[in-house]
Design an enzyme around this catalytic site. Structure first.
Site, short mmCIF file in Angstrom:
data_model
loop_
_atom_site.label_atom_id
_atom_site.label_comp_id
_atom_site.label_asym_id
_atom_site.label_seq_id
_atom_site.Cartn_x
_atom_site.Cartn_y
_atom_site.Cartn_z
N ASP A 88 -11.72 -19.01 28.49
CA ASP A 88 -12.45 -20.25 28.51
C ASP A 88 -13.86 -20.00 28.90
O ASP A 88 -14.42 -19.25 28.86
CB ASP A 88 -11.81 -20.91 29.85
N GLU A 108 -11.15 -19.19 34.34
CA GLU A 108 -11.85 -18.14 34.96
C GLU A 108 -13.35 -18.80 35.37
O GLU A 108 -13.84 -18.79 36.46
CB GLU A 108 -12.37 -17.05 34.03
ZN LIG Z 1 -17.23 -14.60 32.29
#
Ligand SMILES: [Zn+2]
Length: 387
Positions: free
Chosen positions: A74, A136
């Site tokens: 992401d 993340e």
């Molecule tokens: Zn990163």
């Protein structure tokens, strides 16, 4: 699919606009097809809604002692940023590769994937594992489930290398982080009789002043040798935004904010959470003494363990050998490295690009960093082929 370079793969990965709030499944489909083209079977680990997936794979013998290359799929949003190129089209200019995620951290993902055919061709004695997470950037939410699944289905690797931007320096420590959304419910009365009301804004101020006192105490304290590596060398407690109240002459019924902690290695996220909840209980009791309906609710927004420098750790030794970097570095941002370490992997951060370019408009990665990545994975494959 057969002979893609890291540059080719990076171009493909950047073309998927995998902003954290969106699905990453189109990217995962592509990576799975790429791995399948090299006879590597991948495993998906979905989120609860089935809209996103982490993906992991292993190349080489099914034995313990391998090395995980860990990245996230992401990226952060681009809205409101003055991009000069299309953020989702990889654009090369003057030795720099522009595009969202080039630096953080699709560049590393591409390097890891480009190493797959070489790892397949080598006679590996221990496996190379690749682990790509989601979510993340919104608090390292996706990795824990992936890491747990890896532990169930594959022989445990010894080392996890998390390829966040470090300019290929070996980063062996980062602070842990926890964000605790805090919602105060007071009792509304006219401010002229405020003693009969519970002002949620003013009660919130007590909690925020508690944060101020923690920061002052941390600053005045004497850090231990590992904590002293961090800037600042104490746990910081921070509130960035606050909402509350409806009028200047009404005791505020509601107030909410997120209390954010960045914890030094000698202190745990869990301890700080407990201390904060104690303080909340104290404030809440005083609020309820005025009005029994008053309350304080909390909700954990993210909770990421710190990466604690390991004395003589395997990951650090290997990363030093692969990069030639013999210094010690720590960073203050949280990563999945702390989560791998908490699951029993020796872990460090080592990856291409500079964190200064991460999350920025016109994010870029130097072509030379991608080339350095190829040399890095060549040495890693040679290491894994040793007896
Ligand atoms: Zn990163």
């Amino acid at each position: 699919m057969q002979n893609l370079t890291a540059l080719d793969i990076l171009g493909k990965l950047v073309s998927f606009p995998t902003v954290s709030r969106e699905s990453n499944l189109a990217l995962v489909d592509w990576v799975e097809d790429y791995l399948a083209a090299h006879d590597v079977r991948a495993t998906r680990v979905y989120n609860d809604e089935g809209t996103k997936a982490a993906l992991y794979a292993s190349i080489g013998p099914e034995v313990e002692g391998g090395v995980v290359l860990s990245g996230h799929t992401d990226v952060v949003p681009v809205e409101g940023q003055p991009w000069e190129t299309d953020p989702f089209t990889l654009t090369e200019r003057d030795g720099r590769l522009y595009g969202r995620g080039t630096c953080d951290m699709k560049g590393f993902d591409a390097i890891a994937l480009a190493a797959v055919p070489k790892a397949r061709a080598a006679n590996l004695k221990r496996p190379l594992q690749i682990a790509l997470s989601y979510d993340e950037e919104v608090g390292c939410l996706g990795a824990p489930r992936m890491i747990a699944d890896m532990g169930r289905t594959m022989p445990k690797a010894a080392v996890a290398l998390i390829g966040e931007p470090s300019n290929w320096k070996v980063v062996n420590g980062h602070k842990g982080g926890i964000g605790i959304a805090t919602q105060l419910r007071g009792h509304e009365v006219h401010s002229s009789i405020m003693h009969r009301g519970v002002n949620a804004v003013m009660e919130a101020a007590r909690l925020i002043d508690w944060a101020n006192r923690q920061n002052e105490a941390g600053r005045a304290g004497q850090p231990g040798p590992i904590d002293a590596l961090f800037d600042p060398p104490w746990t910081t407690v921070h509130v960035g935004t606050i909402q509350g109240g409806t009028a200047d002459n009404i005791t505020a019924r509601d107030c909410r904010f997120v209390m954010g902690f960045r914890c030094i290695p000698s202190e745990t996220v869990a301890d700080w959470r407990a201390r904060y909840l104690d303080e909340i209980a104290r404030v809440e009791a005083a609020m309820r003494a005025v009005n029994p309906e008053a309350r304080i609710d909390t909700d954990i927004r993210f909770d990421v363990p710190g990466l604690v420098p390991e004395p003589h750790g395997d990951a650090e030794a290997l990363a030093r050998r692969l990069t030639g970097d013999n210094a010690t570095h720590v960073v203050s941002y949280a990563t999945e490295a702390g989560q791998f370490q908490a699951a029993g992997y020796s872990s460090v951060i080592v990856g291409p690009g500079n964190i200064a370019q991460a999350h920025q408009p016109n994010e870029w990665l130097a072509v030379s960093e991608l080339e350095a990545g190829e040399a890095f994975t060549d040495r890693l494959i040679a290491h894994l082929a040793e007896d």
